[in-house]
Design a protein around this motif. Sequence first.
Motif, PDB file in Angstrom:
ATOM      1  N   ARG A  81       0.830  -1.204   0.000  1.00 36.48           N
ATOM      2  CA  ARG A  81       0.000   0.000   0.000  1.00 36.48           C
ATOM      3  C   ARG A  81       0.871   1.262   0.000  1.00 36.48           C
ATOM      4  O   ARG A  81       0.603   2.228  -0.717  1.00 36.48           O
ATOM      5  N   ALA A  82       1.944   1.253   0.786  1.00 37.94           N
ATOM      6  CA  ALA A  82       2.824   2.431   0.840  1.00 37.94           C
ATOM      7  C   ALA A  82       3.437   2.679  -0.540  1.00 37.94           C
ATOM      8  O   ALA A  82       3.518   3.835  -0.997  1.00 37.94           O
ATOM      9  N   LEU A  83       3.832   1.608  -1.225  1.00 32.19           N
ATOM     10  CA  LEU A  83       4.424   1.773  -2.557  1.00 32.19           C
ATOM     11  C   LEU A  83       3.380   2.328  -3.531  1.00 32.19           C
ATOM     12  O   LEU A  83       3.680   3.186  -4.367  1.00 32.19           O
ATOM     13  N   ASP A  84       2.142   1.869  -3.401  1.00 37.41           N
ATOM     14  CA  ASP A  84       1.066   2.358  -4.263  1.00 37.41           C
ATOM     15  C   ASP A  84       0.839   3.856  -4.020  1.00 37.41           C
ATOM     16  O   ASP A  84       0.679   4.643  -4.960  1.00 37.41           O
ATOM     17  N   LEU A  85       0.864   4.260  -2.750  1.00 36.85           N
ATOM     18  CA  LEU A  85       0.675   5.680  -2.425  1.00 36.85           C
ATOM     19  C   LEU A  85       1.844   6.512  -2.961  1.00 36.85           C
ATOM     20  O   LEU A  85       1.660   7.626  -3.462  1.00 36.85           O
ATOM     21  N   ARG A  86       3.040   5.976  -2.875  1.00 35.43           N
ATOM     22  CA  ARG A  86       4.215   6.705  -3.389  1.00 35.43           C
ATOM     23  C   ARG A  86       4.058   6.914  -4.899  1.00 35.43           C
ATOM     24  O   ARG A  86       4.323   7.988  -5.436  1.00 35.43           O
ATOM     25  N   ARG A  87       3.633   5.844  -5.579  1.00 33.70           N
ATOM     26  CA  ARG A  87       3.439   5.946  -7.024  1.00 33.70           C
ATOM     27  C   ARG A  87       2.406   7.033  -7.351  1.00 33.70           C
ATOM     28  O   ARG A  87       2.580   7.818  -8.283  1.00 33.70           O
ATOM     29  N   ALA A  88       1.332   7.082  -6.561  1.00 37.95           N
ATOM     30  CA  ALA A  88       0.239   8.010  -6.873  1.00 37.95           C
ATOM     31  C   ALA A  88       0.571   9.457  -6.487  1.00 37.95           C
ATOM     32  O   ALA A  88      -0.094  10.379  -6.944  1.00 37.95           O
ATOM     33  N   THR A  89       1.576   9.666  -5.640  1.00 35.05           N
ATOM     34  CA  THR A  89       1.871  11.036  -5.200  1.00 35.05           C
ATOM     35  C   THR A  89       3.183  11.532  -5.806  1.00 35.05           C
ATOM     36  O   THR A  89       3.216  11.966  -6.942  1.00 35.05           O
ATOM     37  N   HIS A  90       4.316  11.370  -5.081  1.00 35.60           N
ATOM     38  CA  HIS A  90       5.573  11.950  -5.585  1.00 35.60           C
ATOM     39  C   HIS A  90       6.356  11.033  -6.520  1.00 35.60           C
ATOM     40  O   HIS A  90       7.230  11.470  -7.251  1.00 35.60           O
ATOM     41  N   GLY A  91       6.088   9.699  -6.455  1.00 35.70           N
ATOM     42  CA  GLY A  91       6.774   8.774  -7.369  1.00 35.70           C
ATOM     43  C   GLY A  91       8.232   8.488  -7.048  1.00 35.70           C
ATOM     44  O   GLY A  91       8.960   7.962  -7.890  1.00 35.70           O
ATOM     45  N   ARG A  92       8.667   8.820  -5.821  1.00 39.48           N
ATOM     46  CA  ARG A  92      10.107   8.624  -5.534  1.00 39.48           C
ATOM     47  C   ARG A  92      10.424   7.173  -5.156  1.00 39.48           C
ATOM     48  O   ARG A  92       9.627   6.484  -4.535  1.00 39.48           O
ATOM     49  N   PRO A  93      11.629   6.722  -5.528  1.00 39.57           N
ATOM     50  CA  PRO A  93      11.986   5.308  -5.304  1.00 39.57           C
ATOM     51  C   PRO A  93      12.170   4.979  -3.823  1.00 39.57           C
ATOM     52  O   PRO A  93      12.306   5.875  -2.987  1.00 39.57           O
ATOM     53  N   LEU A  94      12.191   3.685  -3.527  1.00 38.62           N
ATOM     54  CA  LEU A  94      12.329   3.243  -2.136  1.00 38.62           C
ATOM     55  C   LEU A  94      13.143   1.941  -2.082  1.00 38.62           C
ATOM     56  O   LEU A  94      12.915   1.031  -2.871  1.00 38.62           O
ATOM     57  N   THR A  95      14.087   1.908  -1.132  1.00 37.44           N
ATOM     58  CA  THR A  95      14.805   0.657  -0.852  1.00 37.44           C
ATOM     59  C   THR A  95      14.146   0.020   0.368  1.00 37.44           C
ATOM     60  O   THR A  95      13.944   0.692   1.379  1.00 37.44           O
ATOM     61  N   LEU A  96      13.809  -1.275   0.266  1.00 37.45           N
ATOM     62  CA  LEU A  96      13.188  -1.975   1.399  1.00 37.45           C
ATOM     63  C   LEU A  96      14.157  -3.053   1.860  1.00 37.45           C
ATOM     64  O   LEU A  96      14.399  -4.027   1.137  1.00 37.45           O
ATOM     65  N   LEU A  97      14.745  -2.837   3.025  1.00 36.67           N
ATOM     66  CA  LEU A  97      15.863  -3.672   3.474  1.00 36.67           C
ATOM     67  C   LEU A  97      15.444  -4.538   4.667  1.00 36.67           C
ATOM     68  O   LEU A  97      15.328  -4.062   5.796  1.00 36.67           O
ATOM     69  N   SER A  98      15.235  -5.824   4.390  1.00 38.94           N
ATOM     70  CA  SER A  98      14.872  -6.743   5.467  1.00 38.94           C
ATOM     71  C   SER A  98      16.090  -7.026   6.343  1.00 38.94           C
ATOM     72  O   SER A  98      17.186  -7.268   5.836  1.00 38.94           O
ATOM     73  N   CYS A  99      15.904  -7.003   7.650  1.00 37.33           N
ATOM     74  CA  CYS A  99      16.976  -7.347   8.581  1.00 37.33           C
ATOM     75  C   CYS A  99      16.507  -8.488   9.480  1.00 37.33           C
ATOM     76  O   CYS A  99      16.832  -8.530  10.668  1.00 37.33           O
ATOM     77  N   ASP A 100      15.711  -9.391   8.938  1.00 35.77           N
ATOM     78  CA  ASP A 100      15.262 -10.553   9.699  1.00 35.77           C
ATOM     79  C   ASP A 100      16.043 -11.779   9.257  1.00 35.77           C
ATOM     80  O   ASP A 100      16.562 -11.846   8.147  1.00 35.77           O
ATOM     81  N   ASN A 101      16.018 -12.776  10.159  1.00 40.97           N
ATOM     82  CA  ASN A 101      16.781 -14.001   9.958  1.00 40.97           C
ATOM     83  C   ASN A 101      16.073 -15.027   9.102  1.00 40.97           C
ATOM     84  O   ASN A 101      15.879 -16.150   9.540  1.00 40.97           O
ATOM     85  N   ILE A 102      15.646 -14.639   7.919  1.00 38.83           N
ATOM     86  CA  ILE A 102      15.075 -15.651   7.031  1.00 38.83           C
ATOM     87  C   ILE A 102      15.994 -15.744   5.825  1.00 38.83           C
ATOM     88  O   ILE A 102      16.636 -14.764   5.462  1.00 38.83           O
TER      89      ILE A 102
END
Length: 507
Positions: free
Chosen positions: A171-192
């Motif tokens: 949802r956050a990515l969808d909102l970013r696309r619909a508003t300012h369109g700026r890129p995002l890095t999503l960095l998982s720090c979990d042990n999977i």
Amino acid sequence: MSAIETLGPDLLDRLPASVAKPAYDRARLGAGMAHLGVGAFHRCHQAEYTDDLLSRDFGRWGIVGINIRPPHLADTLGRQGGLYTRLIRENDRVEARVIGSIVRVVDSQASAAPALEVLASQDIELVTLTVTEKGYCHIPSTGELDLAHPDIVHDLAHPETPRSVPGMLTRALDLRRATHGRPLTLLSCDNIPANGVILGNVVRTLAERRGAGLVDWIAANATFPSAMVDRIAPAVTQADIDSVEQRYGYRDGAVAIGEPFRQWVIEKKFAGRMPRWDLVGATLVDDVTPFEHLKMRVLNGAQTTLATLGVLAGLEHTFDAIADPLLSVFVRRMLVEETLATLEPVPGMDPSAYVEQSLGRLRNTAIRHRNHQIATDGSQKIVQRLLNPIRDRLAKGRDIALLPVPVAGWMAYLILASARFGSRWPVSDPYAAKVAAIADATGNDAQALVSAILGIETIFDPGLAANGTFRRTVTSALEALLSNDPMAAVRRSLEQNETERLKRSKQ
Ligand code: CS2
């Protein structure tokens, strides 16, 4: 006598000399990234690296800490202006430092809106996550999104008011696309395993269902690097909180406690600007896999082994379990003789030395990591810690006398928690009810229990579950673990390993 003060920005200039503090002007620090899941680990790891970086090379990388699950942050970190004391403990040694990198906290447990507002804002260029293994809503054995997960079912029907982590990020990515369109890095720090790949999978699957080109926008504007993270940072207790008051004379409701060791290896795959964590000890690489296998199979594998077998032996903490002569011999032999051979070369690291270093870390008596805490959510941990090395050994035609014992340990831990087996301890694991139902239907017969539990395909890959050696070894260990002499399982498997060793030496 003056009243005891609570930590906060006003106290920074009056801290005792033995407590280090941020070496930068916090008033000038803006928010450039968000973190989902502000627990002990984040406060001891990413937030500390960021604090180090801000001291060395001040920039725009303040953190907004968001929780979408309990606990609430407002009354602790929030009240303290994001400040908290990070204690490093090793046996008798303590080092205290106030960390300043978290600039704001947001509680989004009741509704997604506060979290979405931050995640969708154009100031935020990076999101880091520690939401535990089960937060990804993936199927452990395949890494795919679990479409039957109740929160995912909800989020597919109501994408604008998500409950799950994947739903929130999509949802956050969808909102970013619909508003300012700026890129995002999503960095998982979990042990999977391949945490970035799994995060990418679960978000993309939801985005595909959402349609309207969202998945293509994500492919062009978001990245999901994988990372290996490491520092032992157990749940904080009231005694830990009190210790700060006694030693340093102020109150801190958000204390975090860790061991001296820390490590962070990050895949170089960023959508935009990134904090230069590499200047303060993080390693940037093209492929995290060998590092991740080493850490999950050696350190985490040892922790899960000591935790489940430790509980069965009546021991409280990791350091109690590793002080037990039998468990200590077992865990070293398992790692050296079975796990090490499953690892690929790790650039700049010596796996044998890493085993010894890891065992040394687990002996630290000032890190009071409860076996029950590590055994929590075992179903989400055993694939990467135990089952994958077993699978790799079997594929190479190698013996597996020891690694199946902690797998049986995980089973026994949940079986003995079931009503049918006397509810020996409370447990928290998404598969606890399923194993309890199996125990109820099956009763005492170890072979029937193992057959039914290995039939859970979301944990046990069918190829592995069908392997005769694996089934036999797990069954014989489980039989002993459920008996009055649980440690017979450990003794017998060591004898078996000895026999295999003699056979090999004669070949
Ligand atoms: C532990 C980990 O609770 C657990 O599952 O094994 O939290 C472990 O302490 C960390 O991965 C260490 O980096």
